[in-house]
Design a protein around this motif. Structure first.
Motif, short mmCIF file in Angstrom:
data_model
loop_
_atom_site.label_atom_id
_atom_site.label_comp_id
_atom_site.label_asym_id
_atom_site.label_seq_id
_atom_site.Cartn_x
_atom_site.Cartn_y
_atom_site.Cartn_z
N ILE A 17 56.56 68.54 66.82
CA ILE A 17 57.17 68.18 65.54
C ILE A 17 56.09 67.96 64.50
O ILE A 17 55.14 67.19 64.71
N LEU A 18 56.23 68.64 63.37
CA LEU A 18 55.29 68.52 62.25
C LEU A 18 55.95 67.75 61.11
O LEU A 18 56.90 68.25 60.49
N PRO A 19 55.50 66.52 60.84
CA PRO A 19 56.13 65.71 59.78
C PRO A 19 55.82 66.23 58.39
O PRO A 19 54.89 67.00 58.17
N GLY A 20 56.61 65.74 57.44
CA GLY A 20 56.44 66.13 56.04
C GLY A 20 55.62 65.13 55.25
O GLY A 20 54.91 64.28 55.81
N LEU A 21 55.72 65.24 53.94
CA LEU A 21 54.94 64.42 53.01
C LEU A 21 55.13 62.94 53.29
O LEU A 21 56.26 62.44 53.32
N MET A 22 54.02 62.24 53.54
CA MET A 22 54.00 60.79 53.78
C MET A 22 54.83 60.37 54.98
O MET A 22 55.27 59.22 55.07
N CYS A 23 55.08 61.29 55.91
CA CYS A 23 55.91 60.99 57.07
C CYS A 23 55.09 61.05 58.35
O CYS A 23 54.09 61.76 58.44
N ASP A 24 55.56 60.32 59.38
CA ASP A 24 54.96 60.37 60.70
C ASP A 24 56.06 60.25 61.74
O ASP A 24 57.23 60.52 61.45
N SER A 25 55.71 59.82 62.94
CA SER A 25 56.68 59.80 64.04
C SER A 25 57.85 58.86 63.79
O SER A 25 58.89 58.99 64.43
N ARG A 26 57.71 57.92 62.87
CA ARG A 26 58.83 57.03 62.59
C ARG A 26 60.05 57.79 62.06
O ARG A 26 61.19 57.38 62.26
N MET A 27 59.82 58.90 61.38
CA MET A 27 60.91 59.74 60.90
C MET A 27 61.73 60.32 62.05
O MET A 27 62.93 60.56 61.94
N PHE A 28 61.09 60.50 63.19
CA PHE A 28 61.70 61.22 64.31
C PHE A 28 61.91 60.32 65.53
O PHE A 28 61.97 60.82 66.65
N ALA A 123 53.26 51.02 46.62
CA ALA A 123 54.63 50.53 46.72
C ALA A 123 55.47 51.03 45.56
O ALA A 123 56.63 51.44 45.73
N ALA A 124 54.90 51.03 44.36
CA ALA A 124 55.64 51.51 43.19
C ALA A 124 55.88 53.01 43.28
O ALA A 124 56.95 53.50 42.91
N LEU A 125 54.89 53.75 43.76
CA LEU A 125 55.05 55.20 43.93
C LEU A 125 56.22 55.51 44.87
O LEU A 125 57.10 56.33 44.56
N VAL A 126 56.23 54.85 46.03
CA VAL A 126 57.28 55.12 47.02
C VAL A 126 58.63 54.66 46.51
O VAL A 126 59.66 55.32 46.76
N ALA A 127 58.68 53.56 45.78
CA ALA A 127 59.95 53.09 45.23
C ALA A 127 60.54 54.10 44.27
O ALA A 127 61.77 54.23 44.16
N ARG A 128 59.71 54.87 43.59
CA ARG A 128 60.19 55.92 42.69
C ARG A 128 60.55 57.20 43.46
O ARG A 128 61.53 57.86 43.16
N ALA A 150 58.46 51.66 54.52
CA ALA A 150 57.24 51.19 55.18
C ALA A 150 56.39 52.36 55.66
O ALA A 150 55.15 52.32 55.57
N MET A 151 57.05 53.39 56.19
CA MET A 151 56.32 54.57 56.66
C MET A 151 55.56 55.23 55.52
O MET A 151 54.35 55.53 55.64
N ALA A 152 56.21 55.47 54.41
CA ALA A 152 55.58 56.16 53.29
C ALA A 152 54.46 55.33 52.67
O ALA A 152 53.40 55.85 52.33
N VAL A 153 54.69 54.03 52.52
CA VAL A 153 53.65 53.17 51.96
C VAL A 153 52.41 53.18 52.85
O VAL A 153 51.27 53.20 52.38
N SER A 154 52.63 53.20 54.17
CA SER A 154 51.50 53.15 55.10
C SER A 154 50.63 54.40 55.03
O SER A 154 49.47 54.37 55.44
N GLY A 156 49.39 55.71 52.40
CA GLY A 156 48.32 55.40 51.47
C GLY A 156 48.15 56.46 50.39
O GLY A 156 48.52 57.63 50.57
N LEU A 157 47.59 56.05 49.28
CA LEU A 157 47.45 56.94 48.13
C LEU A 157 46.52 58.13 48.41
O LEU A 157 46.83 59.25 47.99
N PRO A 158 45.37 57.95 49.09
CA PRO A 158 44.53 59.13 49.35
C PRO A 158 45.26 60.22 50.13
O PRO A 158 45.08 61.42 49.85
N VAL A 159 46.08 59.84 51.10
CA VAL A 159 46.86 60.83 51.85
C VAL A 159 47.87 61.51 50.94
O VAL A 159 48.03 62.74 50.96
N PHE A 160 48.57 60.73 50.12
CA PHE A 160 49.52 61.34 49.20
C PHE A 160 48.83 62.34 48.28
O PHE A 160 49.31 63.46 48.08
#
Length: 257
Positions: A17-28, A123-128, A150-154, A156-160
């Motif tokens: 499984i290949l996750p998407g933008l700001m996603c990891d195994s928590r999505m699945f 946090a503000a980025l993910v909230a939007r 929580a997954m997306a915030v974790s 981090g901005l450099p990854v985004f």
């Protein structure tokens, strides 16, 4: 089909499984619970900022032959992996995604989110970013929204920032799609506003004998929003016969669930 008791190993190559933008195994989480042998390529692709490098990251961490499922950006990585090593992909699932080049305004929209993150924090980025990614029912599911947030915030901005650069520089797949000869399915939530049904219709039109599955009531985060239906569809995909030379499936099926 009871996905928990299905013998995946006798039907298909291992599920990767290949996750998407700001996603990891928590999505699945529900998918992995149903298919314990499945492997999510975690680690946010080690901060890679090119789709080609993300595909190399995945290739180095997966078995020799796989059933490959990519969600959103992960589906674009999956297609690049098919380009690089088609002999390693027994079957392909492209979930809540697209195959088009960057559209007018896409760069500006992604950079606007980046700038929110730089000025106000992750946090503000993910909230939007997050609410439009979820269907109407999911928006009312507080535990789901908390988990996705929580997954997306974790990440981090450099990854985004790295991942949006990868997406903006994504390679064209127009010439690749007609050459894909393994059992392929496109899955999408009916309420996916970011990667709508029409994009998946274009995918199945471009890939020989690809199949389309539409999940009612779900948005872009469909694997987490509608896990029971999603798991059933994955189980069905894993049972499609695939000979060693990866022949096309003879029928072009479209369905809604």
């Amino acid at each position: 089909m009871d996905t928990k008791t299905s013998d995946q190993g006798s039907q298909a190559a291992p599920l990767i499984i290949l996750p998407g933008l700001m996603c990891d195994s928590r999505m699945f989480a529900e998918l992995v619970a149903a298919f314990p042998a499945a492997q999510v390529i975690d680690g946010f692709y080690a901060g890679c900022d090119r789709v080609e490098a993300m595909a190399d990251y995945a290739l180095a961490r997966m078995p020799a032959r796989v059933s490959l499922l990519g969600h959103s950006m992960g589906a674009r990585i999956a297609l690049e992996l098919v380009r690089k090593a088609p002999e390693r992909v027994e079957r392909l699932a492209l979930v809540d995604t697209g195959v088009h080049s960057p559209k007018p305004g896409e760069r500006e929209a992604r950079y606007a989110l980046r700038d929110i993150g730089r000025e106000q924090g992750m946090a503000a980025l993910v909230a939007r970013w997050l609410p439009p990614m979820v269907g109407f029912a999911g928006l009312r599911n507080e535990p789901l929204m908390d988990s996705l947030y929580a997954m997306a915030v974790s990440a981090g901005l450099p990854v985004f920032e790295a991942q949006i650069e990868a997406l903006l520089g994504r390679p064209s797949v127009d010439a690749l799609l007609p050459t894909i000869a393994c059992p392929t399915v496109a899955m999408v939530g009916r309420q996916d506003q970011w990667s709508p049904v029409a994009q998946h219709e274009a995918i199945v039109a471009a890939i020989p004998d690809a199949q389309l599955r539409i999940v009612e009531g779900a948005g872009h985060m469909m694997p987490a929003e509608a896990p029971q239906i999603f798991n059933r569809l994955v189980g069905e995909w894993l049972t499609i016969p695939a000979a060693p030379d990866f022949p096309n499936i003879s029928n072009h099926a479209k369905g809604e669930v």
